[in-house]
Design a protein around this motif. Structure first.
Motif, mmCIF file in Angstrom:
data_model
loop_
_atom_site.group_PDB
_atom_site.id
_atom_site.type_symbol
_atom_site.label_atom_id
_atom_site.label_comp_id
_atom_site.label_asym_id
_atom_site.label_seq_id
_atom_site.Cartn_x
_atom_site.Cartn_y
_atom_site.Cartn_z
ATOM 1 N N ARG A 35 69.972 -39.579 6.294
ATOM 2 C CA ARG A 35 70.638 -38.578 7.134
ATOM 3 C C ARG A 35 69.675 -37.430 7.455
ATOM 4 O O ARG A 35 69.588 -36.997 8.613
ATOM 5 C CB ARG A 35 71.875 -38.031 6.423
ATOM 6 C CG ARG A 35 72.621 -36.968 7.216
ATOM 7 C CD ARG A 35 73.820 -36.435 6.435
ATOM 8 N NE ARG A 35 74.553 -35.452 7.221
ATOM 9 C CZ ARG A 35 74.220 -34.168 7.314
ATOM 10 N NH1 ARG A 35 73.139 -33.719 6.672
ATOM 11 N NH2 ARG A 35 74.936 -33.328 8.038
ATOM 12 N N ARG A 36 68.964 -36.957 6.457
ATOM 13 C CA ARG A 36 68.049 -35.839 6.661
ATOM 14 C C ARG A 36 66.956 -36.189 7.677
ATOM 15 O O ARG A 36 66.561 -35.357 8.502
ATOM 16 C CB ARG A 36 67.420 -35.439 5.317
ATOM 17 C CG ARG A 36 66.558 -34.193 5.378
ATOM 18 C CD ARG A 36 66.259 -33.645 3.991
ATOM 19 N NE ARG A 36 65.678 -34.654 3.126
ATOM 20 C CZ ARG A 36 66.303 -35.219 2.090
ATOM 21 N NH1 ARG A 36 67.554 -34.864 1.807
ATOM 22 N NH2 ARG A 36 65.697 -36.119 1.334
ATOM 23 N N GLN A 40 66.870 -34.604 12.354
ATOM 24 C CA GLN A 40 65.812 -33.721 12.831
ATOM 25 C C GLN A 40 65.841 -33.636 14.364
ATOM 26 O O GLN A 40 66.190 -34.599 15.059
ATOM 27 C CB GLN A 40 64.448 -34.231 12.370
ATOM 28 C CG GLN A 40 64.294 -34.334 10.859
ATOM 29 C CD GLN A 40 64.508 -32.995 10.162
ATOM 30 O OE1 GLN A 40 63.969 -31.973 10.597
ATOM 31 N NE2 GLN A 40 65.303 -33.001 9.109
ATOM 32 N N VAL A 41 65.462 -32.479 14.872
ATOM 33 C CA VAL A 41 65.486 -32.252 16.322
ATOM 34 C C VAL A 41 64.617 -33.255 17.055
ATOM 35 O O VAL A 41 64.971 -33.732 18.149
ATOM 36 C CB VAL A 41 65.025 -30.808 16.640
ATOM 37 C CG1 VAL A 41 64.905 -30.617 18.157
ATOM 38 C CG2 VAL A 41 65.991 -29.792 16.056
ATOM 39 N N ASP A 73 79.063 -41.232 14.566
ATOM 40 C CA ASP A 73 79.452 -39.828 14.493
ATOM 41 C C ASP A 73 79.272 -39.303 13.079
ATOM 42 O O ASP A 73 79.484 -38.124 12.804
ATOM 43 C CB ASP A 73 80.901 -39.644 14.959
ATOM 44 C CG ASP A 73 81.878 -40.468 14.140
ATOM 45 O OD1 ASP A 73 81.447 -41.474 13.545
ATOM 46 O OD2 ASP A 73 83.069 -40.121 14.097
ATOM 47 N N LYS A 74 78.892 -40.189 12.184
ATOM 48 C CA LYS A 74 78.598 -39.852 10.790
ATOM 49 C C LYS A 74 77.668 -40.920 10.247
ATOM 50 O O LYS A 74 77.488 -41.977 10.848
ATOM 51 C CB LYS A 74 79.895 -39.806 9.971
ATOM 52 C CG LYS A 74 80.683 -41.098 9.992
ATOM 53 C CD LYS A 74 81.977 -40.960 9.232
ATOM 54 C CE LYS A 74 82.841 -42.202 9.347
ATOM 55 N NZ LYS A 74 83.271 -42.467 10.736
ATOM 56 N N VAL A 75 77.081 -40.654 9.100
ATOM 57 C CA VAL A 75 76.221 -41.645 8.455
ATOM 58 C C VAL A 75 77.084 -42.614 7.657
ATOM 59 O O VAL A 75 77.939 -42.197 6.866
ATOM 60 C CB VAL A 75 75.191 -40.965 7.528
ATOM 61 C CG1 VAL A 75 74.440 -42.010 6.704
ATOM 62 C CG2 VAL A 75 74.213 -40.147 8.351
ATOM 63 N N ILE A 76 76.876 -43.905 7.886
ATOM 64 C CA ILE A 76 77.611 -44.946 7.167
ATOM 65 C C ILE A 76 76.595 -45.776 6.396
ATOM 66 O O ILE A 76 75.701 -46.380 6.989
ATOM 67 C CB ILE A 76 78.397 -45.845 8.134
ATOM 68 C CG1 ILE A 76 79.353 -45.011 8.990
ATOM 69 C CG2 ILE A 76 79.160 -46.925 7.368
ATOM 70 C CD1 ILE A 76 79.998 -45.781 10.125
#
Length: 352
Positions: A35-36, A40-41, A73-76
């Motif tokens: 996720r991190r 990132q941009v 829309d989220k980390v799975i």
């Protein structure tokens, strides 16, 4: 790997000297690292084009686990293997080490494929991401199926339930591939690890389930070298059921209408026919009962349905405690015809 000017983090390693070092589960840390890396941009362009599939290894000491993750829309994060012990303690380790070697070989073969995927994504004309509009990154990757020897493509429209665990989608067949109608044909696409294929076919012939257009593997051969629809997956035995592959089910979409006065009588007749044929429905609840424009019952969600004589037709392990089940229904217990009748009574629908 660098593509579209971005260093794509498609493989992540989170390994500790021992499990629990630092007070954290390394498999959880791997998901956090993924996720991190992806928020990132400088990942924006690639993140807006796909669901960021990522492979990961996590472990500590003699323990190791392989994971996969996507970013919708989220980390799975999904654990693709258990935490495997890779130490040696005796001469009776051949089977375990051989399995571990196969897992590592599979990982080795798939990393280049994942690299190629990102290379193709960078060269593919993918619609611009717009908040609130359907986009490929939010949906499963299969977008085609074979019907009557013809490869048919479709586009996802939305999830059919406002629930993060939903694996059922509304889709439409692309206009150029459905010349039988002036409008795009709506279909339902769902993903299952078990399904009452025979029961669905039986009900569909009596027009009491949506017409089934496809049931089979997720992968479709675009070349149509075998020019036939894939055969239904064979029924899994109890031992194979836990390892059975994910399959795709595609059926016509039925727009729900009001419940007719004879709904209860229709269901009684349907259950009688099913049980005479040796089948059980297993999950007779309001969300799984629709009525078409002619007031005819349409049963859906046949994941648990099957032959009442088969040993493997059992309820799943994690039954919802929020549902008022029939007497005798319990995790991993056999599904009985009486359960269908008990669930029908719980509906409290009576002929008028």
């Amino acid at each position: 790997m660098t593509t579209l000017g971005e260093n794509v983090p498609f493989f992540i390693l989170e390994y500790k000297r021992i499990l629990g070092e630092g007070g954290c589960d390394p498999s959880v840390l791997a998901g956090c690292s993924m996720r991190r890396a992806w928020i990132q941009v400088d990942m924006t362009i690639m993140r807006d084009r796909c669901c960021c599939p990522t492979l990961m290894i996590a472990g500590g000491g003699p323990w190791i686990c392989v994971l996969g993750a996507v970013f919708t829309d989220k980390v799975i994060v999904q654990r693709l293997t258990e935490m495997m012990w890779i130490g040696l303690s005796s001469t009776s380790e051949d089977t375990r080490i051989h399995r571990f070697a196969r897992v590592m070989m599979a990982l080795r073969q798939n990393l280049p494929k994942l690299r190629d995927y990102y290379g193709k994504i960078s060269a593919t004309n993918i619609p611009t991401f717009k908040e609130g509009f359907p986009h490929p990154r939010f949906y499963p990757y299969p977008t085609s199926f074979v019907e009557h020897g013809k490869l048919t493509h479709f586009d996802y429209l939305k999830m059919l339930e406002d629930d993060p665990t939903c694996v059922t989608y509304l889709a439409k067949i692309r206009r150029e591939e459905d010349k039988s109608s002036d409008i795009n044909k709506l279909i339902v696409v769902k993903f299952v690890d078990r399904y009452g294929y025979d029961v669905h076919q039986f009900l569909a012939t009596k027009y009491h389930s949506p017409q089934l257009r496809y049931y089979g593997p997720l992968e479709v051969d675009d070349s149509l070298g075998n020019n036939t629809s894939p055969a239904p997956p064979t029924t899994a035995s109890p031992g194979n059921l836990l390892n059975s592959p994910m399959n795709m089910v595609i059926m016509d979409y039925v727009k729900p209408h009001r419940r007719p006065a004879d709904a209860h009588a229709q269901l009684e007749a349907i259950l009688t026919d099913l049980h005479i044929e040796g089948y059980v429905f297993c999950d007779l609840r309001e969300p799984n009962i629709l009525f078409d424009k002619d007031g005819k019952v349409q049963l859906i969600d046949l994941n648990w349905a099957g032959s009442k004589l088969a040993e493997f037709v059992k309820y799943p392990l994690n039954l919802s405690s929020n549902i008022s089940w029939a007497h005798g229904v319990a995790a991993l217990m056999p599904i009985r015809p009486q359960h269908d009748w008990d669930m029908l009574r719980k509906l409290q629908w009576h002929s008028m």
